[in-house]
Design an enzyme around this catalytic site. Structure first.
Site, short mmCIF file in Angstrom:
data_model
loop_
_atom_site.label_atom_id
_atom_site.label_comp_id
_atom_site.label_asym_id
_atom_site.label_seq_id
_atom_site.Cartn_x
_atom_site.Cartn_y
_atom_site.Cartn_z
CB ALA A 59 33.97 35.34 44.12
N GLY A 98 37.70 32.53 42.14
CA GLY A 98 36.76 31.82 41.46
C GLY A 98 37.01 31.83 39.93
CD GLU A 101 37.62 28.20 43.68
OE1 GLU A 101 37.25 29.54 43.62
OE2 GLU A 101 37.61 27.59 44.80
CD GLU A 121 40.22 31.87 45.92
OE1 GLU A 121 41.63 31.79 45.77
OE2 GLU A 121 39.62 31.43 45.11
N1 3HC Z 1 35.65 41.52 42.90
C1 3HC Z 1 34.87 42.69 42.84
N2 3HC Z 1 35.65 43.84 42.54
C2 3HC Z 1 37.14 43.30 42.13
C3 3HC Z 1 37.49 42.25 42.18
C4 3HC Z 1 36.72 41.32 42.53
N3 3HC Z 1 37.24 39.67 42.70
N4 3HC Z 1 38.67 42.31 41.73
C5 3HC Z 1 38.89 43.60 41.47
N5 3HC Z 1 37.90 44.33 41.81
C6 3HC Z 1 37.71 45.86 41.36
C7 3HC Z 1 38.71 46.83 42.25
O1 3HC Z 1 38.23 46.66 43.64
C8 3HC Z 1 38.81 47.97 41.47
O2 3HC Z 1 37.50 48.45 41.96
P1 3HC Z 1 37.71 50.13 41.53
O3 3HC Z 1 37.92 50.55 40.06
O4 3HC Z 1 36.28 50.65 41.96
O5 3HC Z 1 38.71 50.82 42.53
C9 3HC Z 1 38.75 47.26 39.76
O6 3HC Z 1 37.93 46.03 40.11
C10 3HC Z 1 40.04 47.28 39.43
O7 3HC Z 1 41.04 46.60 40.28
P2 3HC Z 1 42.44 46.89 40.54
O8 3HC Z 1 42.51 48.30 40.65
O9 3HC Z 1 42.98 46.18 41.38
O10 3HC Z 1 42.93 46.70 38.62
P3 3HC Z 1 44.47 45.84 38.50
O11 3HC Z 1 44.39 45.85 36.98
O12 3HC Z 1 45.46 46.86 39.17
O13 3HC Z 1 44.40 44.47 39.12
C11 3HC Z 1 43.33 42.15 39.51
C12 3HC Z 1 43.55 43.45 38.48
C13 3HC Z 1 44.89 41.59 39.54
C14 3HC Z 1 42.53 41.30 38.98
C15 3HC Z 1 43.33 42.67 40.91
O14 3HC Z 1 42.09 43.55 41.02
C16 3HC Z 1 42.94 41.61 41.86
O15 3HC Z 1 43.99 41.11 42.51
N6 3HC Z 1 41.61 41.24 42.15
C17 3HC Z 1 41.41 40.38 43.33
C18 3HC Z 1 41.59 39.01 42.92
C19 3HC Z 1 41.16 37.84 44.01
O16 3HC Z 1 41.55 38.08 45.11
N7 3HC Z 1 40.32 37.13 43.72
C20 3HC Z 1 39.80 35.99 44.47
C21 3HC Z 1 38.40 36.53 44.88
S1 3HC Z 1 37.46 35.60 46.13
C22 3HC Z 1 36.81 34.08 45.34
O17 3HC Z 1 37.04 34.07 44.11
C23 3HC Z 1 36.14 33.24 46.22
C24 3HC Z 1 35.95 31.85 45.50
O18 3HC Z 1 37.07 30.99 45.56
C25 3HC Z 1 34.74 31.54 45.80
#
Ligand code: 3HC
Length: 686
Positions: A59, A98, A101, A121
């Site tokens: 997400a 997501g 998922e 998450e």
């Molecule tokens: N949503 C929005 N922006 C995101 C994002 C996300 N899920 N994941 C990463 N970004 C953004 C970062 O904030 C960063 O932004 P910036 O360039 O402005 O600083 C950019 O994308 C690049 O991210 P990273 O610097 O972290 O890049 P890496 O290559 O080092 O890592 C990654 C990539 C492993 C995907 C890491 O970004 C990460 O762990 N992201 C979060 C993943 C996560 O927690 N997903 C679950 C989301 S909640 C969800 O899905 C709810 C659902 O169950 C309904």
């Protein structure tokens, strides 16, 4: 954002939303339309869903603070799962949150080697809210699902295949699209994860919670994850999804998730330096020099060795050098014994380490880091020697934790190449790196080390020069007040307990005992100026002498020390300090609110770029509980008025040197959050 291709009956939907393919509202709309079209098209026999470079990081976190706009991810997953044609998820890069998922809503999954699949998450204080807690246990069983969902850790493509999370592996990244299409042609109909049932002995959940009690203490999300997975074993899919949504929404609005999302964003924002030119070419760093083979020097060297960067390590005496290299070897062997590294990885890392007694061996290093005794005279001498041997363009860094980088830089003829790299102990483990920017540090030097920090797995935060930089400067009022409180009547246990309950990894006295009570001690037993001097004079140097503010047994278990009570009592009499009852509230004000006050001063002086950088320093370097978002975030949540009131109430007890930060006072008066933007808005006022 969405491309579609028809390959003789197989409809391929390719979605791409750089940088991480977050499932934003716009992308969700495009996906819903493309999938609905494909399902309705009679020419289509099967569908492949593929992310551009990477499947999806889940997400779009930035949408969480606003009302979610339809179609929701759950709606798309419902369309996919109920589709009458076989649907294949073709997964490369990351399938997280997501993203995974979405893949679970597809009927079949094929992954490229090197893919990471996970539900992180929980690390954001929420749970998988688009069916993850209901479909994952149905697909891979309760125990494997609990592991993935509660830890948030991703699994590799190989592991995903082994546990049944994916059905096939593609030969490589490049062939994923073709392999997925070929796979889709072999499928005769849908196979819905939601149609599976899963059962489990109810005792599994209690046992899992008990086994992970320490890790999940104080955290709401892991407990909700367990509850939601349990629901999958007793409820229908529809009921389970409703339960999951209810828990998800409650967590999303809760203070822990807001704090954890703040830290996620803060860590990434900290990497940005607001006044650097947009395009800066980085200096190549192919070889690193380390001056000082002590605990810090060895630990710092390991970061580079583990990342495949050769290190030349220098000390003045052969025995110190041998000892330092021996400690590095011992640390690597310990990691290998725990199964974290293979023998081959250990040998590769050790093979990159060259010990030397000769400064000229540093001549071809691109970055040289000094980690010698914390004395300005010694540091100046080292930097002047480095100036004479280092090649032009080499970056010269000091690991000082408090001294002026500007003064050190002035000992060289190239102050633009000098900066501070303050690693935290143990340097091979702790994630924080304070990057100390001197008045003359060049833009490309700064940009190079910020980039390098990420290469070696550190979280870098920029600090300007001041005594103690961001972290240790804020530690100072906390420790000073903690010691004063002992004289006034508190005990180390009482103060540490307040910090432990708050969620700190260690209390002020547990921390001093671990770091060494003797740090900064003048080593003159006849001069007792404070409590620490009195302890040091008695040989109570902390854990290393099994005696500090606490007594320690052979297993480093701490117990209150009657001798420390006597030492405190003597000093209390000597200083004429009146004994009184110390309340928990006073401990909070004098050891936590004072840190907020110092943080505000750091902001108003421009030492930190932004309030969230200070939060990152404390979460990654000093054990501040992540779920409280760091001291500045926490202060805003407590309410700045309350903090100013508390500090004002106890100001007289904090000595003549205590002053309130004007920024803190103004923010409290105007009901504003503490941040740099406030300083800009209020510039006239200062
Ligand atoms: N949503 C929005 N922006 C995101 C994002 C996300 N899920 N994941 C990463 N970004 C953004 C970062 O904030 C960063 O932004 P910036 O360039 O402005 O600083 C950019 O994308 C690049 O991210 P990273 O610097 O972290 O890049 P890496 O290559 O080092 O890592 C990654 C990539 C492993 C995907 C890491 O970004 C990460 O762990 N992201 C979060 C993943 C996560 O927690 N997903 C679950 C989301 S909640 C969800 O899905 C709810 C659902 O169950 C309904």
């Amino acid at each position: 954002m969405i491309e579609t291709h028809l390959h003789e009956g197989v409809f391929e939907v390719v979605f791409d939303n750089p940088p991480v393919n977050a499932l934003s509202a716009k992308l969700r709309t495009g996906l819903a339309v493309a999938v609905a079209d494909a399902l309705a098209d009679e020419a289509v026999t099967a569908i492949v869903l593929r992310g551009g470079k990477s499947f999806s990081a889940g997400a779009d976190i930035t949408e969480f603070d606003k009302p979610l706009s339809p179609p929701l991810l759950q709606d798309i997953i419902e369309i996919l799962e109920s589709g009458q044609k076989p649907i294949v998820a073709a997964i490369a890069g990351n399938a997280l949150g997501g993203g995974l998922e979405l893949a679970l809503g597809c009927h079949y999954r094929i992954a490229a080697p090197g893919t990471r699949l996970g539900l992180p998450e929980v690390l954001l204080g929420i749970l998988p809210g688009a069916g993850g807690t209901q479909r994952l246990p149905r697909l891979i069983g309760v125990e494997a699902a609990l592991d993935m969902i509660v830890s948030g850790a991703p699994v590799s493509a190989d592991k995903a295949l082994a546990i049944g999370l994916v059905d096939q592996l593609a030969s490589d990244n490049a062939s994923l699209a073709a392999d997925a299409i070929a796979y889709a042609r072999t499928l005769t109909g849908p196979r819905r994860t939601g149609d599976l049932t899963v059962s489990a002995d109810p005792a599994i959940f209690d046992k899992f919670a008990a086994d992970n009690a320490r890790k999940i203490a104080n955290l709401r999300a892991p407990k909700a994850c367990i509850e939601s997975v349990r629901a999958a074993t007793v409820l229908t899919l529809k009921e389970g999804l409703a339960k999951e949504t209810e828990l998800f929404l409650r967590l999303l609005k809760g203070d822990q998730s807001i704090a954890l999302r703040h830290i996620f964003a803060a860590e990434r924002t900290a990497a940005k330096i607001y006044d650097l030119p947009k395009v800066v070419s980085l200096r190549p760093i192919a070889k690193v020099g380390m001056v000082g083979a002590g605990t810090m020097g060895g630990g710092i060297a390991m970061n580079f060795l583990s990342a495949g960067v050769p290190v030349v390590i220098l000390d003045l005496q052969q025995d110190a050098l041998d000892r330092g290299v021996g400690v590095v070897r011992k640390n690597y062997d310990a990691s290998s014994a725990k199964g974290r590294l293979t023998n081959e990885q250990v040998e590769n890392a050790m093979g990159l380490l060259t010990p030397t007694l000769d400064f000229t061996a540093l001549a071809d290093c691109d970055l040289i880091i000094e980690a010698v005794y914390e004395s300005m005279d010694i540091k100046k001498e080292v930097f002047s020697r480095l100036d004479s041997v280092a090649k032009p363009g080499a970056i010269l860094a000091s690991n000082t934790s408090l001294l002026s980088i500007d003064e050190i830089a002035a000992a060289t003829g190239r102050p633009g190449d000098v900066l501070g790299l303050h690693f935290f102990s143990p340097a091979n483990v702790m994630k924080l790196l304070e990057v100390v920017r001197g008045a003359e540090t060049a833009a490309d030097v700064l940009a190079t080390v910020m980039n390098l920090a990420r290469r070696i797995g550190k979280v870098p935060v920029v600090s300007r020069v001041c005594y103690g930089f961001i972290g240790n400067r804020m530690l100072d009022p906390r420790q000073t007040n903690a010691e004063a409180l002992l004289l006034e009547g508190a005990t180390p246990t009482q103060i540490d307990r307040v910090h432990n309950h708050f969620g700190m990894a260690m209390g002020p006295f547990e921390m001093i005992d671990l770091a060494g009570v003797d740090i900064g001690w003048h080593r003159d037993p006849s001069r007792i100026e404070g409590l620490k001097d009195a302890l040091c004079a008695e040989g109570r140097w902390g854990q290393k002498t099994k005696a500090g503010f606490y007594d320690y047994d052979d297993r480093r278990k701490a117990t209150p020390s009657p001798l420390v009570c006597d030492i405190v009592e003597n000093l209390r009499k000597k200083t004429g300090t009146a004994l009184r009852e110390i309340s928990e509230e006073e401990i909070v004000v004098r050891t936590l609110y004072t840190m907020v006050n110092e943080g505000a001063k750091i902001l108003e002086e421009g030492i930190a770029q932004r309030a969230s950088d200070i939060d990152v320093v404390w979460v990654y370097g000093y054990g501040w509980p992540r779920y409280r978002g760091g001291p500045m975030f926490w202060a805003n949540q407590v309410g700045l008025k309350k903090i100013v009131d508390g500090l004002t109430r106890y100001a007289a007890r904090m000595g003549r040197n205590f002053t309130l930060s004007p920024l803190l006072v103004r923010c409290a008066q105007h009901d504003l959050a503490l941040d740099r933007s406030v300083i800009q808005e209020m510039q006239d006022a200062f």
